[in-house]
Design a protein around this motif. Structure first.
Motif, PDB file in Angstrom:
ATOM      1  N   MET A  86      34.958   9.050 -31.652  1.00  0.00           N
ATOM      2  CA  MET A  86      34.376   7.789 -30.876  1.00  0.00           C
ATOM      3  C   MET A  86      33.957   7.558 -30.107  1.00  0.00           C
ATOM      4  SD  MET A  86      36.669   5.367 -32.205  1.00  0.00           S
ATOM      5  CE  MET A  86      37.312   3.974 -30.852  1.00  0.00           C
ATOM      6  N   PHE A  87      33.587   8.436 -28.866  1.00  0.00           N
ATOM      7  CA  PHE A  87      33.333   8.369 -27.724  1.00  0.00           C
ATOM      8  C   PHE A  87      32.052   9.227 -27.549  1.00  0.00           C
ATOM      9  CE2 PHE A  87      37.806   7.638 -25.862  1.00  0.00           C
ATOM     10  CZ  PHE A  87      37.063   6.755 -25.591  1.00  0.00           C
ATOM     11  N   ALA A  88      31.073   9.842 -29.242  1.00  0.00           N
ATOM     12  CA  ALA A  88      30.367  10.273 -28.552  1.00  0.00           C
ATOM     13  C   ALA A  88      28.431   9.294 -29.226  1.00  0.00           C
ATOM     14  CB  ALA A  88      29.628  10.717 -30.708  1.00  0.00           C
ATOM     15  N   ASP A  89      27.460   9.823 -28.673  1.00  0.00           N
ATOM     16  CA  ASP A  89      26.681   8.601 -28.185  1.00  0.00           C
ATOM     17  C   ASP A  89      26.885   7.922 -27.087  1.00  0.00           C
ATOM     18  OD1 ASP A  89      24.171   8.266 -28.021  1.00  0.00           O
ATOM     19  OD2 ASP A  89      23.661   7.406 -29.697  1.00  0.00           O
ATOM     20  N   GLY A  90      28.028   7.385 -26.570  1.00  0.00           N
ATOM     21  CA  GLY A  90      27.826   6.381 -26.083  1.00  0.00           C
ATOM     22  C   GLY A  90      29.412   6.494 -26.681  1.00  0.00           C
ATOM     23  N   GLY A  91      29.389   6.326 -27.582  1.00  0.00           N
ATOM     24  CA  GLY A  91      30.799   4.992 -27.884  1.00  0.00           C
ATOM     25  C   GLY A  91      30.104   3.748 -28.378  1.00  0.00           C
ATOM     26  N   TYR A  92      28.443   3.550 -28.593  1.00  0.00           N
ATOM     27  CA  TYR A  92      29.126   2.554 -29.540  1.00  0.00           C
ATOM     28  C   TYR A  92      27.729   2.266 -30.651  1.00  0.00           C
ATOM     29  CZ  TYR A  92      31.021   0.120 -25.561  1.00  0.00           C
ATOM     30  OH  TYR A  92      31.963  -0.002 -24.503  1.00  0.00           O
ATOM     31  N   ASP A  93      27.257   3.974 -31.374  1.00  0.00           N
ATOM     32  CA  ASP A  93      26.889   4.342 -31.254  1.00  0.00           C
ATOM     33  C   ASP A  93      27.270   4.135 -33.539  1.00  0.00           C
ATOM     34  OD1 ASP A  93      25.874   5.836 -34.549  1.00  0.00           O
ATOM     35  OD2 ASP A  93      24.013   5.308 -32.479  1.00  0.00           O
ATOM     36  N   PRO A  94      26.861   2.668 -34.451  1.00  0.00           N
ATOM     37  CA  PRO A  94      27.148   2.687 -35.761  1.00  0.00           C
ATOM     38  C   PRO A  94      28.061   3.451 -36.669  1.00  0.00           C
ATOM     39  CG  PRO A  94      25.871   0.946 -34.909  1.00  0.00           C
ATOM     40  CD  PRO A  94      25.766   1.786 -33.727  1.00  0.00           C
ATOM     41  N   ALA A  95      26.988   4.545 -36.447  1.00  0.00           N
ATOM     42  CA  ALA A  95      27.291   6.213 -37.445  1.00  0.00           C
ATOM     43  C   ALA A  95      27.938   6.299 -37.090  1.00  0.00           C
ATOM     44  CB  ALA A  95      25.872   6.831 -37.285  1.00  0.00           C
ATOM     45  N   TRP A  96      27.960   6.803 -35.822  1.00  0.00           N
ATOM     46  CA  TRP A  96      29.271   7.589 -34.739  1.00  0.00           C
ATOM     47  C   TRP A  96      30.707   7.096 -35.307  1.00  0.00           C
ATOM     48  CZ3 TRP A  96      28.668  12.732 -34.537  1.00  0.00           C
ATOM     49  CH2 TRP A  96      27.619  13.320 -34.522  1.00  0.00           C
ATOM     50  N   ARG A  97      30.933   5.897 -34.814  1.00  0.00           N
ATOM     51  CA  ARG A  97      32.098   4.787 -35.029  1.00  0.00           C
ATOM     52  C   ARG A  97      32.247   4.930 -36.187  1.00  0.00           C
ATOM     53  NH1 ARG A  97      33.004   1.646 -30.425  1.00  0.00           N
ATOM     54  NH2 ARG A  97      34.928   0.233 -31.553  1.00  0.00           N
ATOM     55  N   SER A  98      31.934   4.979 -37.861  1.00  0.00           N
ATOM     56  CA  SER A  98      31.899   4.843 -38.894  1.00  0.00           C
ATOM     57  C   SER A  98      32.866   6.372 -39.847  1.00  0.00           C
ATOM     58  CB  SER A  98      30.472   4.987 -40.179  1.00  0.00           C
ATOM     59  OG  SER A  98      29.922   3.586 -40.152  1.00  0.00           O
ATOM     60  N   LEU A  99      31.919   7.222 -38.868  1.00  0.00           N
ATOM     61  CA  LEU A  99      32.375   8.954 -38.729  1.00  0.00           C
ATOM     62  C   LEU A  99      34.091   8.882 -37.807  1.00  0.00           C
ATOM     63  CD1 LEU A  99      29.325  11.056 -38.470  1.00  0.00           C
ATOM     64  CD2 LEU A  99      30.945  10.808 -40.457  1.00  0.00           C
ATOM     65  N   ALA A 100      34.096   8.084 -36.574  1.00  0.00           N
ATOM     66  CA  ALA A 100      35.160   7.885 -36.321  1.00  0.00           C
ATOM     67  C   ALA A 100      36.633   7.446 -37.083  1.00  0.00           C
ATOM     68  CB  ALA A 100      35.686   7.419 -34.828  1.00  0.00           C
ATOM     69  N   TRP A 101      35.564   6.583 -38.235  1.00  0.00           N
ATOM     70  CA  TRP A 101      36.625   5.343 -38.667  1.00  0.00           C
ATOM     71  C   TRP A 101      37.390   6.747 -39.735  1.00  0.00           C
ATOM     72  CZ3 TRP A 101      36.347   4.515 -44.610  1.00  0.00           C
ATOM     73  CH2 TRP A 101      37.154   3.341 -44.364  1.00  0.00           C
ATOM     74  N   ALA A 102      36.153   6.820 -40.565  1.00  0.00           N
ATOM     75  CA  ALA A 102      36.769   8.298 -41.639  1.00  0.00           C
ATOM     76  C   ALA A 102      37.951   8.920 -41.345  1.00  0.00           C
ATOM     77  CB  ALA A 102      35.332   8.939 -41.723  1.00  0.00           C
ATOM     78  N   ALA A 103      37.111   9.779 -40.009  1.00  0.00           N
ATOM     79  CA  ALA A 103      39.121  10.625 -39.478  1.00  0.00           C
ATOM     80  C   ALA A 103      39.823  10.228 -39.400  1.00  0.00           C
ATOM     81  CB  ALA A 103      38.658  11.023 -38.061  1.00  0.00           C
TER      82      ALA A 103
END
Length: 216
Positions: A48-65
């Motif tokens: 969720m907080f990777a790369d500042g917390g607003y990167d769509p790719a990281w947020r998609s991975l957070a959603w998957a988890a």
């Protein structure tokens, strides 16, 4: 015909799910799913907080988890009951895992400014308060999960999941309405559980008083 002990013939559970004296093993499938859900909590927060917390790719991975954690929540309790592999660890760890992943998601979203703090406070206060209430009346009986409570959990999961994703346009509006519905269900079912707890406690105290009167 020679009688075969139940432990030797099998009781419908895989051998690895039976411990000493036929008791459920700690390392059964239900507990493994619960432990996996607990381990997903720090992974989710980091994503969720990777790369500042607003990167769509990281947020998609957070959603998957988050989605994996919520899906396992649907199965571990049911598997434990169906296979008769309920353990003391599962009774304690399962609700903790449920609250941990949802709490982590709500707090992360509020810290990132995506979700108003009052929503997080209302939901977490209800969840923790009802859990404490269940323990308070446990000696009088168990408050069963209601259909409203299950609908609340489902609505919360979908709404929070949509907030985790970076959405715009109609989907962003839809998630707002879903979260509003989740808050209404959260408060409404919380009040109903309080009512049930009061009724259960009164009935338990009345039964205890009647028992004391019979013993006199």
């Amino acid at each position: 015909m020679i009688a075969v002990p139940a432990s030797a013939a099998g009781d419908g559970r895989p051998a690895e799910e039976r411990g000493a004296a036929g008791r459920p093993s700690l390392w059964n499938i239900a507990n493994v799913l619960t432990m996996m859900r607990l381990l997903l909590v720090p992974v989710f927060v980091l994503l969720m907080f990777a790369d500042g917390g607003y990167d769509p790719a990281w947020r998609s991975l957070a959603w998957a988890a988050f989605a994996i954690a919520m899906i396992t929540d649907l199965f571990d309790g049911e598997l434990a009951r169906r296979r008769d592999i309920v353990t003391d660890f599962g009774k304690i760890a399962d609700p903790i895992a449920d609250k941990a992943i949802m709490g982590a998601a709500l707090l992360s979203l509020s810290l990132l400014g995506d979700l108003p703090w009052w929503v997080t406070v209302v939901i977490l206060a209800r969840e923790l308060g009802i859990t404490a209430l269940r323990f308070w009346v446990l000696r009088h009986g168990v408050i069963p999960a209601s259909r409203g409570g299950k609908l609340k959990t489902l609505t919360q999961g979908i709404a929070v999941g949509m907030y985790i994703l970076v959405l715009t346009g109609p989907l962003a509006t839809m998630r707002w309405w879903l979260m509003a519905a989740a808050v209404v269900l959260t408060v409404g079912t919380g009040l109903d559980y309080i009512r049930q707890a009061v009724v259960l406690r009164r009935a338990g105290l009345s039964a205890a008083e009647a028992e004391r009167d019979r013993e006199r």
